[in-house]
Design a protein around this motif. Structure first.
Motif, mmCIF file in Angstrom:
data_model
loop_
_atom_site.group_PDB
_atom_site.id
_atom_site.type_symbol
_atom_site.label_atom_id
_atom_site.label_comp_id
_atom_site.label_asym_id
_atom_site.label_seq_id
_atom_site.Cartn_x
_atom_site.Cartn_y
_atom_site.Cartn_z
ATOM 1 N N VAL A 68 0.837 -1.206 0.000
ATOM 2 C CA VAL A 68 0.000 0.000 0.000
ATOM 3 C C VAL A 68 0.871 1.255 0.000
ATOM 4 O O VAL A 68 0.561 2.245 -0.674
ATOM 5 N N ASP A 69 1.985 1.212 0.750
ATOM 6 C CA ASP A 69 2.886 2.374 0.796
ATOM 7 C C ASP A 69 3.385 2.735 -0.599
ATOM 8 O O ASP A 69 3.456 3.918 -0.959
ATOM 9 N N LYS A 70 3.729 1.743 -1.368
ATOM 10 C CA LYS A 70 4.228 1.974 -2.731
ATOM 11 C C LYS A 70 3.173 2.671 -3.582
ATOM 12 O O LYS A 70 3.481 3.591 -4.356
ATOM 13 N N CYS A 71 1.923 2.249 -3.435
ATOM 14 C CA CYS A 71 0.821 2.871 -4.180
ATOM 15 C C CYS A 71 0.609 4.321 -3.751
ATOM 16 O O CYS A 71 0.360 5.201 -4.590
ATOM 17 N N LEU A 72 0.697 4.574 -2.450
ATOM 18 C CA LEU A 72 0.533 5.942 -1.945
ATOM 19 C C LEU A 72 1.621 6.857 -2.485
ATOM 20 O O LEU A 72 1.353 7.994 -2.918
ATOM 21 N N ILE A 73 2.845 6.384 -2.466
ATOM 22 C CA ILE A 73 3.971 7.178 -2.976
ATOM 23 C C ILE A 73 3.794 7.453 -4.466
ATOM 24 O O ILE A 73 4.051 8.568 -4.951
ATOM 25 N N SER A 74 3.313 6.458 -5.193
ATOM 26 C CA SER A 74 3.072 6.628 -6.619
ATOM 27 C C SER A 74 2.007 7.682 -6.876
ATOM 28 O O SER A 74 2.147 8.527 -7.774
ATOM 29 N N LEU A 75 0.944 7.676 -6.087
ATOM 30 C CA LEU A 75 -0.108 8.674 -6.239
ATOM 31 C C LEU A 75 0.401 10.073 -5.898
ATOM 32 O O LEU A 75 0.003 11.063 -6.524
ATOM 33 N N LYS A 76 1.295 10.154 -4.930
ATOM 34 C CA LYS A 76 1.902 11.447 -4.581
ATOM 35 C C LYS A 76 2.801 11.933 -5.713
ATOM 36 O O LYS A 76 2.748 13.100 -6.112
ATOM 37 N N ASP A 77 3.595 11.030 -6.255
ATOM 38 C CA ASP A 77 4.516 11.407 -7.333
ATOM 39 C C ASP A 77 3.775 11.859 -8.584
ATOM 40 O O ASP A 77 4.293 12.676 -9.360
ATOM 41 N N ARG A 78 2.569 11.341 -8.766
ATOM 42 C CA ARG A 78 1.794 11.717 -9.950
ATOM 43 C C ARG A 78 0.880 12.914 -9.711
ATOM 44 O O ARG A 78 0.108 13.300 -10.588
ATOM 45 N N GLY A 79 0.955 13.503 -8.510
ATOM 46 C CA GLY A 79 0.243 14.752 -8.248
ATOM 47 C C GLY A 79 -1.171 14.630 -7.727
ATOM 48 O O GLY A 79 -1.908 15.622 -7.697
ATOM 49 N N PHE A 80 -1.554 13.434 -7.256
ATOM 50 C CA PHE A 80 -2.897 13.258 -6.702
ATOM 51 C C PHE A 80 -2.912 13.367 -5.176
ATOM 52 O O PHE A 80 -3.961 13.572 -4.579
ATOM 53 N N LEU A 81 -1.741 13.209 -4.568
ATOM 54 C CA LEU A 81 -1.592 13.346 -3.122
ATOM 55 C C LEU A 81 -0.433 14.267 -2.820
ATOM 56 O O LEU A 81 0.476 14.451 -3.646
ATOM 57 N N GLN A 82 -0.471 14.814 -1.635
ATOM 58 C CA GLN A 82 0.640 15.620 -1.149
ATOM 59 C C GLN A 82 0.803 15.384 0.343
ATOM 60 O O GLN A 82 -0.069 14.787 0.981
ATOM 61 N N ILE A 83 1.926 15.835 0.890
ATOM 62 C CA ILE A 83 2.145 15.703 2.331
ATOM 63 C C ILE A 83 1.218 16.659 3.057
ATOM 64 O O ILE A 83 1.084 17.830 2.674
ATOM 65 N N GLY A 84 0.567 16.161 4.092
ATOM 66 C CA GLY A 84 -0.395 16.968 4.822
ATOM 67 C C GLY A 84 0.229 18.159 5.528
ATOM 68 O O GLY A 84 1.438 18.228 5.737
ATOM 69 N N SER A 85 -0.602 19.092 5.923
ATOM 70 C CA SER A 85 -0.161 20.314 6.591
ATOM 71 C C SER A 85 0.140 20.077 8.064
ATOM 72 O O SER A 85 -0.215 19.033 8.629
ATOM 73 N N LEU A 86 0.786 21.057 8.672
ATOM 74 C CA LEU A 86 1.065 21.009 10.110
ATOM 75 C C LEU A 86 -0.253 20.956 10.882
ATOM 76 O O LEU A 86 -0.384 20.205 11.854
ATOM 77 N N ARG A 87 -1.217 21.757 10.455
ATOM 78 C CA ARG A 87 -2.525 21.743 11.119
ATOM 79 C C ARG A 87 -3.124 20.343 11.089
ATOM 80 O O ARG A 87 -3.669 19.873 12.093
ATOM 81 N N SER A 88 -3.031 19.693 9.951
ATOM 82 C CA SER A 88 -3.574 18.344 9.826
ATOM 83 C C SER A 88 -2.893 17.389 10.805
ATOM 84 O O SER A 88 -3.546 16.546 11.429
ATOM 85 N N ALA A 89 -1.567 17.511 10.959
ATOM 86 C CA ALA A 89 -0.825 16.655 11.885
ATOM 87 C C ALA A 89 -1.278 16.885 13.325
ATOM 88 O O ALA A 89 -1.399 15.942 14.117
ATOM 89 N N ILE A 90 -1.548 18.144 13.656
ATOM 90 C CA ILE A 90 -2.015 18.480 15.004
ATOM 91 C C ILE A 90 -3.426 17.934 15.230
ATOM 92 O O ILE A 90 -3.732 17.372 16.286
#
Length: 346
Positions: A68-90
């Motif tokens: 699943v991690d590999k799929c998530l990274i692939s979706l991020k690399d293709r511009g469908f996901l991004q790293i969440g914000s600081l607010r989201s982490a909080i």
């Protein structure tokens, strides 16, 4: 000497999982180059951290996704996901942790969680927060949000068990009917399946399909349509019909029909609660509900039924009011009638 013979008993093994790479082989990509399992993953991604996740088993046993991690990274690399914000982490942290951080920084700890998050963002230096809150989740980009909205039927069918539809088969059906709302595609499929079941005399499967249709239109707020289908479900539940039903086995069936206490021909509590829910939402009296049920049931003709439409209505009423004494009497009455009509031995 006593000879002891040992025997290895083979137990049924779990169904073999088909890897996703094999499932999607030859499958048509959507307009932005994604497969159904990737779109489903977009709907779950905001719940997953960049690392250290323990993923639900369905990704493997249902969809064949091993990494699943590999799929998530692939979706991020293709511009469908991004790293969440600081607010989201909080926001992902529990309130107790947020209060500890507030307390350590000399700030008040009262208020709802949303207030605690905002107070941290307003009063604590960003650099300090970044040192404390290091577990980031994924977030959808605008492209990810757009495609998830466009193909919302994929997470929908994942969460709803409708006949044998899944993310793969429904995706193909939607692609084959461009311009059709996905709910129309599902409805058409359910209609087709119900006709196949009734033609094959698979009465149990037909009943289940009609129940799915009732739940489906209920989601759309079509209460009367949903109730009409529910009345048909009740009629089949109380008919004694089953998959492959044959009159020549009536003696065998009869053993399971009576008495009421042990009968397999009864209303399930979940069906009864749905009838009550309809009655309350429509503001019907008991007599009003009876008349509505009789109106719906009288339209349906079955090849065989233990109970008449009037008796089915009475059973519904007695089930709602938990009148077991009169239910037992009615089942005994119908048993006597069945013995007379079909010559049952018991």
């Amino acid at each position: 000497m006593i000879s002891i013979k040992s025997e290895i008993i083979n137990t049924p093994s779990e169904p073999e999982v088909i890897p996703v790479e094999k499932i999607i082989k030859g499958m048509k990509l959507n307009d932005v180059g994604l497969y159904p399992h990737e779109i489903l993953l977009l709907s779950y991604a905001p719940k997953y951290y960049l690392e250290g996740n323990s993923y639900p088993g369905f990704w493997w046993y249902k969809y064949g996704v091993k990494d699943v991690d590999k799929c998530l990274i692939s979706l991020k690399d293709r511009g469908f996901l991004q790293i969440g914000s600081l607010r989201s982490a909080i926001e992902k942290e529990i309130a107790a942790v947020l209060k500890d951080v507030l307390k350590d920084n000399g700030l008040k700890v009262s208020g709802k969680k949303a207030e605690l998050v905002q107070r941290l963002m307003d009063e604590v230096p960003e650099a300090t927060l970044k040192d404390i809150f290091t577990k980031y989740t994924y977030e959808l980009t605008d492209a990810g949000k757009e495609i998830l909205k466009k193909e919302e039927y994929i997470p929908y069918i994942h969460l709803h068990g409708i006949e044998d539809l899944d993310i793969w088969s429904l995706s193909k059906k939607v692609q084959d009917k461009p311009g059709y709302p996905y709910r129309d595609v599902i409805w058409g499929y359910l209609n087709e399946r119900s006709m196949v079941h009734i033609k094959n005399k698979d009465f149990g499967l037909y009943r289940n399909c009609r129940f799915s249709m009732s739940e489906f239109v209920k989601e759309e707020g079509k209460l009367d349509n949903a109730f009409s289908l529910l009345a048909e479900v009740i009629l089949y539940d109380l008919s004694g019909l089953s998959n492959g039903f044959s009159m020549q086995f009536m003696d065998i069936y009869g053993d399971n029909y009576f008495p009421y206490k042990n009968s397999i021909v009864t209303m399930a509590p979940g069906i009864t609660s749905r009838v009550v829910d309809y009655q309350e939402k429509k503001g019907l009296s008991d007599d009003g509900l009876k008349n509505k049920l009789l109106e719906e049931m009288s339209r349906i003709q079955l090849s065989f039924s233990l109970f008449s439409a009037d008796e089915c209505v009475e059973i519904v009423h007695m089930e709602i009011h938990k009148d077991e004494e009169n239910l037992q009497k009615l089942y005994n009455k119908v048993k006597r009638r069945l013995k007379k009509e079909y010559g049952l031995k018991k």
